[in-house]
Design a protein around this motif. Sequence first.
Motif, PDB file in Angstrom:
ATOM      1  N   ASP A 156       0.858  -1.176   0.000  1.00  0.00           N
ATOM      2  CA  ASP A 156       0.000   0.000   0.000  1.00  0.00           C
ATOM      3  C   ASP A 156       0.897   1.229   0.000  1.00  0.00           C
ATOM      4  OD1 ASP A 156      -1.821   2.028   0.386  1.00  0.00           O
ATOM      5  OD2 ASP A 156      -2.816   1.077   2.076  1.00  0.00           O
ATOM      6  N   GLY A 157       0.958   1.921  -1.134  1.00  0.00           N
ATOM      7  CA  GLY A 157       1.809   3.097  -1.257  1.00  0.00           C
ATOM      8  C   GLY A 157       3.183   2.736  -1.778  1.00  0.00           C
ATOM      9  N   SER A 158       4.099   3.677  -1.644  1.00  0.00           N
ATOM     10  CA  SER A 158       5.464   3.435  -2.136  1.00  0.00           C
ATOM     11  C   SER A 158       6.339   2.977  -0.979  1.00  0.00           C
ATOM     12  CB  SER A 158       6.038   4.694  -2.782  1.00  0.00           C
ATOM     13  OG  SER A 158       6.060   5.742  -1.856  1.00  0.00           O
ATOM     14  N   VAL A 159       6.505   1.676  -0.897  1.00  0.00           N
ATOM     15  CA  VAL A 159       7.291   1.038   0.159  1.00  0.00           C
ATOM     16  C   VAL A 159       8.325   0.160  -0.517  1.00  0.00           C
ATOM     17  CG1 VAL A 159       7.218  -0.479   2.161  1.00  0.00           C
ATOM     18  CG2 VAL A 159       5.271   0.983   1.661  1.00  0.00           C
ATOM     19  N   ASP A 160       9.571   0.310  -0.126  1.00  0.00           N
ATOM     20  CA  ASP A 160      10.627  -0.521  -0.696  1.00  0.00           C
ATOM     21  C   ASP A 160      10.694  -1.833   0.072  1.00  0.00           C
ATOM     22  OD1 ASP A 160      12.829  -1.622  -1.921  1.00  0.00           O
ATOM     23  OD2 ASP A 160      14.271  -0.327  -0.894  1.00  0.00           O
ATOM     24  N   ILE A 161      10.185  -2.879  -0.537  1.00  0.00           N
ATOM     25  CA  ILE A 161      10.251  -4.189   0.113  1.00  0.00           C
ATOM     26  C   ILE A 161      11.243  -5.101  -0.605  1.00  0.00           C
ATOM     27  CG2 ILE A 161       7.914  -4.009   1.054  1.00  0.00           C
ATOM     28  CD1 ILE A 161       7.188  -6.193  -1.047  1.00  0.00           C
ATOM     29  N   SER A 162      12.147  -4.510  -1.373  1.00  0.00           N
ATOM     30  CA  SER A 162      13.137  -5.326  -2.091  1.00  0.00           C
ATOM     31  C   SER A 162      13.954  -6.219  -1.146  1.00  0.00           C
ATOM     32  CB  SER A 162      14.039  -4.465  -2.971  1.00  0.00           C
ATOM     33  OG  SER A 162      14.703  -3.492  -2.220  1.00  0.00           O
ATOM     34  N   PRO A 163      14.263  -5.789   0.093  1.00  0.00           N
ATOM     35  CA  PRO A 163      14.956  -6.721   0.998  1.00  0.00           C
ATOM     36  C   PRO A 163      14.127  -7.971   1.296  1.00  0.00           C
ATOM     37  CG  PRO A 163      15.198  -4.482   1.802  1.00  0.00           C
ATOM     38  CD  PRO A 163      14.197  -4.439   0.682  1.00  0.00           C
ATOM     39  N   LEU A 164      12.803  -7.837   1.378  1.00  0.00           N
ATOM     40  CA  LEU A 164      11.947  -8.990   1.627  1.00  0.00           C
ATOM     41  C   LEU A 164      11.899  -9.915   0.408  1.00  0.00           C
ATOM     42  CD1 LEU A 164       8.946  -7.277   3.465  1.00  0.00           C
ATOM     43  CD2 LEU A 164      10.863  -8.525   4.464  1.00  0.00           C
ATOM     44  N   VAL A 165      11.930  -9.313  -0.770  1.00  0.00           N
ATOM     45  CA  VAL A 165      11.936 -10.114  -1.998  1.00  0.00           C
ATOM     46  C   VAL A 165      13.236 -10.909  -2.082  1.00  0.00           C
ATOM     47  CG1 VAL A 165      11.919 -10.011  -4.520  1.00  0.00           C
ATOM     48  CG2 VAL A 165      10.383  -8.536  -3.211  1.00  0.00           C
ATOM     49  N   ARG A 166      14.359 -10.235  -1.816  1.00  0.00           N
ATOM     50  CA  ARG A 166      15.670 -10.900  -1.876  1.00  0.00           C
ATOM     51  C   ARG A 166      15.815 -11.970  -0.804  1.00  0.00           C
ATOM     52  NH1 ARG A 166      17.565  -5.801  -2.379  1.00  0.00           N
ATOM     53  NH2 ARG A 166      18.269  -5.765  -0.222  1.00  0.00           N
ATOM     54  N   THR A 167      15.451 -11.644   0.408  1.00  0.00           N
ATOM     55  CA  THR A 167      15.686 -12.544   1.537  1.00  0.00           C
ATOM     56  C   THR A 167      14.711 -13.712   1.587  1.00  0.00           C
ATOM     57  OG1 THR A 167      16.531 -10.674   2.806  1.00  0.00           O
ATOM     58  CG2 THR A 167      15.944 -12.653   4.054  1.00  0.00           C
ATOM     59  N   TYR A 168      13.427 -13.432   1.327  1.00  0.00           N
ATOM     60  CA  TYR A 168      12.402 -14.453   1.538  1.00  0.00           C
ATOM     61  C   TYR A 168      11.709 -14.919   0.255  1.00  0.00           C
ATOM     62  CZ  TYR A 168      13.163 -12.905   6.276  1.00  0.00           C
ATOM     63  OH  TYR A 168      13.754 -12.565   7.467  1.00  0.00           O
ATOM     64  N   GLY A 169      12.048 -14.314  -0.879  1.00  0.00           N
ATOM     65  CA  GLY A 169      11.459 -14.737  -2.148  1.00  0.00           C
ATOM     66  C   GLY A 169       9.968 -14.490  -2.259  1.00  0.00           C
ATOM     67  N   VAL A 170       9.482 -13.416  -1.640  1.00  0.00           N
ATOM     68  CA  VAL A 170       8.053 -13.120  -1.701  1.00  0.00           C
ATOM     69  C   VAL A 170       7.666 -12.561  -3.063  1.00  0.00           C
ATOM     70  CG1 VAL A 170       7.916 -12.692   0.787  1.00  0.00           C
ATOM     71  CG2 VAL A 170       8.280 -10.765  -0.767  1.00  0.00           C
ATOM     72  N   GLN A 171       6.418 -12.774  -3.436  1.00  0.00           N
ATOM     73  CA  GLN A 171       5.840 -12.116  -4.602  1.00  0.00           C
ATOM     74  C   GLN A 171       5.292 -10.780  -4.136  1.00  0.00           C
ATOM     75  OE1 GLN A 171       3.145 -14.719  -6.899  1.00  0.00           O
ATOM     76  NE2 GLN A 171       3.746 -16.314  -5.463  1.00  0.00           N
ATOM     77  N   VAL A 172       5.086  -9.859  -5.073  1.00  0.00           N
ATOM     78  CA  VAL A 172       4.621  -8.529  -4.703  1.00  0.00           C
ATOM     79  C   VAL A 172       3.478  -8.099  -5.619  1.00  0.00           C
ATOM     80  CG1 VAL A 172       5.285  -6.112  -4.360  1.00  0.00           C
ATOM     81  CG2 VAL A 172       6.974  -7.925  -4.006  1.00  0.00           C
ATOM     82  N   VAL A 173       2.442  -7.507  -5.035  1.00  0.00           N
ATOM     83  CA  VAL A 173       1.396  -6.821  -5.794  1.00  0.00           C
ATOM     84  C   VAL A 173       1.457  -5.367  -5.361  1.00  0.00           C
ATOM     85  CG1 VAL A 173      -1.075  -6.592  -6.235  1.00  0.00           C
ATOM     86  CG2 VAL A 173      -0.054  -8.871  -6.020  1.00  0.00           C
ATOM     87  N   ARG A 174       1.837  -4.513  -6.303  1.00  0.00           N
ATOM     88  CA  ARG A 174       1.962  -3.079  -6.045  1.00  0.00           C
ATOM     89  C   ARG A 174       0.755  -2.351  -6.625  1.00  0.00           C
ATOM     90  NH1 ARG A 174       7.028  -2.375  -4.344  1.00  0.00           N
ATOM     91  NH2 ARG A 174       8.600  -3.870  -4.947  1.00  0.00           N
ATOM     92  N   PRO A 175       0.523  -1.113  -6.214  1.00  0.00           N
ATOM     93  CA  PRO A 175      -0.614  -0.361  -6.764  1.00  0.00           C
ATOM     94  C   PRO A 175      -0.627  -0.322  -8.293  1.00  0.00           C
ATOM     95  CG  PRO A 175       0.264   0.794  -4.876  1.00  0.00           C
ATOM     96  CD  PRO A 175       1.200  -0.363  -5.142  1.00  0.00           C
ATOM     97  N   GLU A 176       0.531  -0.218  -8.917  1.00  0.00           N
ATOM     98  CA  GLU A 176       0.561  -0.151 -10.385  1.00  0.00           C
ATOM     99  C   GLU A 176       0.179  -1.473 -11.047  1.00  0.00           C
ATOM    100  OE1 GLU A 176       4.907  -0.336  -8.909  1.00  0.00           O
ATOM    101  OE2 GLU A 176       3.106   0.808  -8.387  1.00  0.00           O
ATOM    102  N   ASP A 177       0.108  -2.554 -10.273  1.00  0.00           N
ATOM    103  CA  ASP A 177      -0.306  -3.859 -10.795  1.00  0.00           C
ATOM    104  C   ASP A 177      -1.825  -4.030 -10.797  1.00  0.00           C
ATOM    105  OD1 ASP A 177       2.394  -4.559 -10.984  1.00  0.00           O
ATOM    106  OD2 ASP A 177       2.410  -5.356  -8.941  1.00  0.00           O
TER     107      ASP A 177
END
Length: 133
Positions: free
Chosen positions: A40-61
């Motif tokens: 929700d909003g502009s949040v940098d979750i790239s560390p979570l993607v790198r560390t835990y391999g999460v998928q992401v749904v951002r507002p632009e998606d």
Amino acid sequence: MTADFGINVVCHKGDLRFASACICSIRTELGDVPICVFVDGSVDISPLVRTYGVQVVRPEDVHPELRRWSYGYGLTKMLMFWHSPFARFLYVEADAVVWGNLLSVARVEGTDFVVNEPHEEYTSFIVRSQYFD
């Protein structure tokens, strides 16, 4: 665990530290279960993607009209019903910690909704809908 099941977590800027701990606890307790983070909003979750391999749904998606009405306090989690990458999912609040293998006791197969809303004592309600198989 089937490929059509995963865990969804919603995260906004103020939740980032909580969401990080939540996702770490999911990985620690549930292994490689797929996780999707709805941002929700502009949040940098790239560390979570790198560390835990999460998928992401951002507002632009999200479709522009749905995006217009579906973000903000209490609303973002509704996007999971339209944009979850999983046919069946468990929603875990960003400020929750998973302790133990809750999937071993949760009845997620063949159940439309599982609602757990503890207040003063632990309660568990399972609701079956006539509108779903």
